[in-house]
Write an enzyme that holds these catalytic residues in place. Sequence first.
Site, mmCIF file in Angstrom:
data_model
loop_
_atom_site.group_PDB
_atom_site.id
_atom_site.type_symbol
_atom_site.label_atom_id
_atom_site.label_comp_id
_atom_site.label_asym_id
_atom_site.label_seq_id
_atom_site.Cartn_x
_atom_site.Cartn_y
_atom_site.Cartn_z
ATOM 1 N N ARG A 1 0.830 -1.210 0.000
ATOM 2 C CA ARG A 1 0.000 0.000 0.000
ATOM 3 C C ARG A 1 0.863 1.259 0.000
ATOM 4 O O ARG A 1 0.592 2.206 -0.740
ATOM 5 C CB ARG A 1 -0.930 0.003 1.211
ATOM 6 N N ARG B 1 20.627 -8.236 7.970
ATOM 7 C CA ARG B 1 19.976 -9.540 8.099
ATOM 8 C C ARG B 1 20.964 -10.652 8.430
ATOM 9 O O ARG B 1 20.568 -11.722 8.863
ATOM 10 C CB ARG B 1 19.228 -9.888 6.818
#
Length: 145
Positions: A31, A104
């Site tokens: 979105r 990560r």
Amino acid sequence: MLDQIHLLAAVTVLGVLEQAYFFLQVIYARRVFGISPPKISGPPEFERIFRAQVNSSEYFPIFLALLWQAGLFFHQGLAAAFGLLYLYARYCYFMGYRASSSERLAPIYFSTGVLWILVAVSALGILHFFLSHYMGLNILQLLIQ
């Protein structure tokens, strides 16, 4: 019977909730960045969130299988503790990857290490079961003597 699996069930539910959270983060990112399914490419910020969710989803079945095997064949409490460590590492992985691809690395190495421990504990538990059930050998008694 339920007292032998309640910790495993609780960690499983937490894992499912974590996966749902990761999935919701992808929906939110779609979105924010205006990326409609089935597209999976866009700004690096979106792609990192998307990859973190997909990578976590790919490892989730492996985690669940190892969690339950370790808990049923070795020790429920130990397996649940390692399960919580794994879920925390995966959360850190997701948040790190979201910020930067280099963030990560430490959490993925840690979570992979936890999975290997669960593999070892599962294998030991299953080996002990087979030896005691089919051959009448109790490894623990042999080690203590």
